[in-house]
Design a protein around this motif. Structure first.
Motif, PDB file in Angstrom:
ATOM      1  N   GLU A  67       0.830  -1.214   0.000  1.00  0.00           N
ATOM      2  CA  GLU A  67       0.000   0.000   0.000  1.00  0.00           C
ATOM      3  C   GLU A  67       0.857   1.254   0.000  1.00  0.00           C
ATOM      4  O   GLU A  67       0.499   2.265  -0.624  1.00  0.00           O
ATOM      5  N   CYS A  71       0.381   3.850  -2.959  1.00  0.00           N
ATOM      6  CA  CYS A  71      -0.079   5.181  -2.564  1.00  0.00           C
ATOM      7  C   CYS A  71       0.936   6.251  -2.974  1.00  0.00           C
ATOM      8  O   CYS A  71       0.553   7.329  -3.435  1.00  0.00           O
ATOM      9  N   ASN A 101      -8.390  12.404   0.632  1.00  0.00           N
ATOM     10  CA  ASN A 101      -8.201  10.961   0.779  1.00  0.00           C
ATOM     11  C   ASN A 101      -8.653  10.452   2.150  1.00  0.00           C
ATOM     12  O   ASN A 101      -8.841  11.224   3.095  1.00  0.00           O
ATOM     13  N   GLY A 105      -5.468   5.972   3.379  1.00  0.00           N
ATOM     14  CA  GLY A 105      -4.564   6.509   2.374  1.00  0.00           C
ATOM     15  C   GLY A 105      -3.551   7.462   2.977  1.00  0.00           C
ATOM     16  O   GLY A 105      -2.372   7.457   2.596  1.00  0.00           O
TER      17      GLY A 105
END
Length: 324
Positions: A67, A71, A101, A105
């Protein structure tokens, strides 16, 4: 690896290293590709290896590593759409991205921004908004007891899930610890059953003990050649590996046991009945964690001192031993 033919390598680091080239191949901008490759090589992978050396990598840790990469890639593309680069990043850009976001996030982007500022790839004077800490509400005591009763009596549910759920509901254990338990952590002398989670081992109530011992006698995933002698309480499908925490959590959720909420209810009930240091030692928690939860719970054991209460202070003697 389980048979000793190959050296031990953390499977989640291998998984991340297999995933990374495919992600990098999809980045069209050469500068973005260079930045993300550096971030993965000098920030994400070293942290994964450090975690593996210190304890172990769970599926959620492996997922968060990916992630961070995805991201950071999305953030660089977002900056390009605003005609901005990482080097010219301003506070207004950060504030705008954080406003657009989700908290997940934002959490995933923070390591990239910190790495970029430390390496002078963007202005070091930028301010990253503080992370919001949100806790899921725990089950009520009635809900916890009802879930316990259901697991003890519902013979239609898998015995594996029933045992895992009871350990969470009764002893407030995270699944990362539950899957690391072995059959050697279950102590049974014919009359009394104990479960070694901390020191001392925790007593197991009779109905739970009967379920636990019956499960140990008929564990699943024991058919492969390397698993036949497995000591894991919850053997996984892979040779020599325990069950996956994410898979076990999903299955428990399907039978109505929300793991995080169940853990919260169990540890709070323990703290209402016992001093925080005692709970910390018995259940394998850090004493600061139990002390914080005690304050949140409003318990009455705040003046109980941590430490070994079996030893006497220097110079102390029981009443009546002097001159009698």
């Amino acid at each position: 690896m389980a048979s000793g033919v190959l050296p031990d390598v953390d499977k989640y680091i291998c998984s991340f290293q297999r995933w990374l080239p495919g992600h990098l191949a999809g980045i069209a901008d050469p500068e973005h590709l260079k930045t993300i490759k550096l971030f993965a090589t000098w920030r994400v992978l070293p942290h994964l290896r450090e975690r593996a050396d210190r304890s172990r990598i769970t599926p959620s840790v492996r997922g968060f590593a990916a992630e961070q990469i995805t991201c950071a890639t999305a953030f660089l593309q977002w900056l390009s759409a605003r005609n901005t680069t990482l080097a010219s990043l301003g506070q207004l850009d950060i504030d705008a991205w954080f406003a657009e976001n989700t908290e997940r996030g934002r959490t995933s982007l923070r390591p990239f921004l910190n790495w970029a500022m430390q390496g002078c790839r963007c202005p070091r004077s930028l301010s990253i908004p503080a992370q919001r800490i949100s806790r899921r509400p725990a089950l009520s005591e009635d809900e916890r007891l009802a879930a316990l009763g259901r697991l003890l009596t519902d013979t239609d549910a898998s015995m594996r899930l029933r045992v895992a759920g009871v350990i969470v509901l009764l002893y407030a254990q995270p699944l990362t610890r539950v899957v690391q338990l072995t059959v050697d952590d279950v102590l049974h002398n014919g009359e009394t059953t104990l479960l070694r989670l901390g020191e001392p081992a925790s007593p197991v109530p009779t109905p739970v003990a009967a379920l636990l011992l019956a499960y140990i006698a008929n564990r699943g995933n024991m058919n492969t050649a390397t698993n036949q002698a497995s000591r894991w309480l919850f053997p996984g499908r892979r040779a020599g590996q325990p069950a996956r925490t994410d898979h076990l959590s999903a299955l428990l959720g399907e039978i109505g046991i929300p793991v995080a909420a169940a853990r919260g209810a169990a540890v709070r009930q323990q703290l209402l009945e016992l001093p925080a240091p005692v709970v910390a030692d018995a259940l394998g928690y850090h004493d600061k964690t139990t002390s914080r939860l005690l304050r949140e719970t409003g318990g009455t054991w705040s003046r109980y001192a941590a430490g070994d209460h079996t030893r006497s202070p220097t110079g102390w003697a029981p009443r009546g031993t002097h001159g009698s």
